[in-house]
Design an enzyme around this catalytic site. Sequence first.
Site, PDB file in Angstrom:
ATOM      1  N   SER A  35       0.814  -1.217   0.000  1.00 24.75           N
ATOM      2  CA  SER A  35       0.000   0.000   0.000  1.00 24.75           C
ATOM      3  C   SER A  35       0.841   1.257   0.000  1.00 24.75           C
ATOM      4  O   SER A  35       0.333   2.347   0.223  1.00 24.75           O
ATOM      5  CB  SER A  35      -0.892   0.045   1.241  1.00 24.75           C
ATOM      6  OG  SER A  35      -1.687  -1.090   1.314  1.00 24.75           O
ATOM      7  N   THR A  37      -0.184   1.554   4.392  1.00 23.54           N
ATOM      8  CA  THR A  37      -0.125   3.008   4.219  1.00 23.54           C
ATOM      9  C   THR A  37       0.311   3.615   5.530  1.00 23.54           C
ATOM     10  O   THR A  37      -0.261   3.318   6.567  1.00 23.54           O
ATOM     11  CB  THR A  37      -1.521   3.559   3.870  1.00 23.54           C
ATOM     12  OG1 THR A  37      -1.903   3.016   2.636  1.00 23.54           O
ATOM     13  CG2 THR A  37      -1.517   5.072   3.811  1.00 23.54           C
ATOM     14  N   THR A  77       1.597   6.870   0.600  1.00 27.92           N
ATOM     15  CA  THR A  77       0.717   5.763   0.205  1.00 27.92           C
ATOM     16  C   THR A  77       0.716   5.564  -1.307  1.00 27.92           C
ATOM     17  O   THR A  77       1.011   6.496  -2.059  1.00 27.92           O
ATOM     18  CB  THR A  77      -0.733   6.058   0.660  1.00 27.92           C
ATOM     19  OG1 THR A  77      -1.549   4.922   0.396  1.00 27.92           O
ATOM     20  CG2 THR A  77      -1.328   7.252  -0.053  1.00 27.92           C
ATOM     21  N   ARG A  87      -6.949   8.921  -9.878  1.00 26.74           N
ATOM     22  CA  ARG A  87      -7.542   9.131  -8.553  1.00 26.74           C
ATOM     23  C   ARG A  87      -6.460   9.553  -7.527  1.00 26.74           C
ATOM     24  O   ARG A  87      -5.379   8.995  -7.472  1.00 26.74           O
ATOM     25  CB  ARG A  87      -8.228   7.839  -8.089  1.00 26.74           C
ATOM     26  CG  ARG A  87      -8.920   7.946  -6.735  1.00 26.74           C
ATOM     27  CD  ARG A  87      -8.058   7.442  -5.603  1.00 26.74           C
ATOM     28  NE  ARG A  87      -8.777   7.412  -4.333  1.00 26.74           N
ATOM     29  CZ  ARG A  87      -8.194   7.225  -3.152  1.00 26.74           C
ATOM     30  NH1 ARG A  87      -6.898   7.020  -3.087  1.00 26.74           N
ATOM     31  NH2 ARG A  87      -8.897   7.217  -2.054  1.00 26.74           N
ATOM     32  N   THR A 144      -5.871   7.194   7.855  1.00 25.49           N
ATOM     33  CA  THR A 144      -5.703   6.079   6.936  1.00 25.49           C
ATOM     34  C   THR A 144      -7.090   5.537   6.610  1.00 25.49           C
ATOM     35  O   THR A 144      -8.053   5.805   7.310  1.00 25.49           O
ATOM     36  CB  THR A 144      -4.795   4.991   7.544  1.00 25.49           C
ATOM     37  OG1 THR A 144      -4.615   3.940   6.582  1.00 25.49           O
ATOM     38  CG2 THR A 144      -5.379   4.397   8.796  1.00 25.49           C
ATOM     39  N   GLY A 145      -7.172   4.788   5.527  1.00 25.89           N
ATOM     40  CA  GLY A 145      -8.466   4.229   5.141  1.00 25.89           C
ATOM     41  C   GLY A 145      -9.007   4.890   3.886  1.00 25.89           C
ATOM     42  O   GLY A 145      -8.235   5.412   3.072  1.00 25.89           O
TER      43      GLY A 145
HETATM   44  C1  SD4 Z   1      -6.191   6.713   0.259  1.00 22.46           C
HETATM   45  N1  SD4 Z   1      -6.045   6.931   2.631  1.00 22.46           N
HETATM   46  O1  SD4 Z   1      -5.556   6.858  -0.778  1.00 22.46           O
HETATM   47  C2  SD4 Z   1      -5.437   6.305   1.488  1.00 22.46           C
HETATM   48  C3  SD4 Z   1      -5.412   4.810   1.553  1.00 22.46           C
HETATM   49  C4  SD4 Z   1      -5.004   4.263   2.878  1.00 22.46           C
HETATM   50  O2  SD4 Z   1      -4.513   2.521   4.220  1.00 22.46           O
HETATM   51  O3  SD4 Z   1      -4.811   4.934   3.844  1.00 22.46           O
HETATM   52  N2  SD4 Z   1      -4.881   3.011   3.023  1.00 22.46           N
HETATM   53  O4  SD4 Z   1      -7.401   6.852   0.321  1.00 22.46           O
END
Ligand code: SD4
Length: 331
Positions: free
Chosen positions: A90, A192, A210, A220, A243-244
């Site tokens: 990631s 990430t 990330t 994106r 994160t997420g």
């Molecule tokens: C995103 N927040 O590109 C990042 C992805 C991420 O753990 O944090 N993954 O949306």
Amino acid sequence: MKRRNFIKNASLTGVGIAVGSTLASCTKSSSGEKKTIIPTTKASLPLVIATWDVKNATTKAWKVINNGGNSIDAVEQGCMIEEANEKGQSVGKGGLPDRDGNVTLDACIMNKHGNCGSVVYLQNITHAVSVARKVMEDTPHVMLAGKGAEQFAVSIGLKRENLLTDASKKAWENWKVKSEYKPIINIENHDTIGILAIDKNGDISGACTTSGLAYKMAGRVGDSPIIGSGLFVDNEIGAAVATGLGEEVVKTVGSFLIVELMRQGKTPQEACEEAIRRIVSKPKSNYKNFQVGYIAVNKQGETGYYAIHKGFSMTKYQDGQNVNIPSNNYI
Ligand code: SD4
């Protein structure tokens, strides 16, 4: 003596200060499951915290600080460990590509002066966080994107590399067979990395890097390079990193929100919980289908973390101990 000077002096003499701690407590999640809340508010400086289980990264950052380095070097070098780790899919080299097979990186960094730099849609350069730092330090801008970011990276001496490893290529090819044109958000085991550090002078910095969502649409960009969303640092107050699912973080400007809530007197834990609540309490939120997690630290070194789902964790290097705190803090 003012509190800030006290903290500064205490840490300069190498004396760790512990100004508070909470006891572990039990609570029930919305599903009725019993959870133990791990105490996260013990305040002792310096410290490093990071999203997920990234002990190698926090070790590196801690070493920088322990050797008298500053927090901006610590967060950059911590992130670089994960960027170079090909097994982490990631972030950086070995990151999972977009749906067209291109690995594109987002990263940002913010220092004690409130200065920041970021890169979006960066290709062929492993250390996106270092490019972000140079954007902050050597350009009049905050953000560089795509080809321009790549050219800038090469101009500062970074090498072009193929970031798509065999393992990530294979994973992408398998995904293509199923051909579900839907970005994948992994609820557990993210790599990430968002990292926050307070050095021996009591100064706070943060960074985030990330490869974004696996199999995202080409072009994106997520929250991670967006100052205020993926990361925010205010050296007077504290810092937060996310994160997420970045789209949800951007819609609520999560990291800035957390720092502002801390400014108003909330603890880092309370502020992280409120930021998650803002996401899940939206009338049409489909939060059951995605993950968002935050970590935060305040100027005193109290920390907090919270996520929508189980699986999230925070790594903390404090008092000479490197601990991954498991995912007990979620709604
Ligand atoms: C995103 N927040 O590109 C990042 C992805 C991420 O753990 O944090 N993954 O949306």
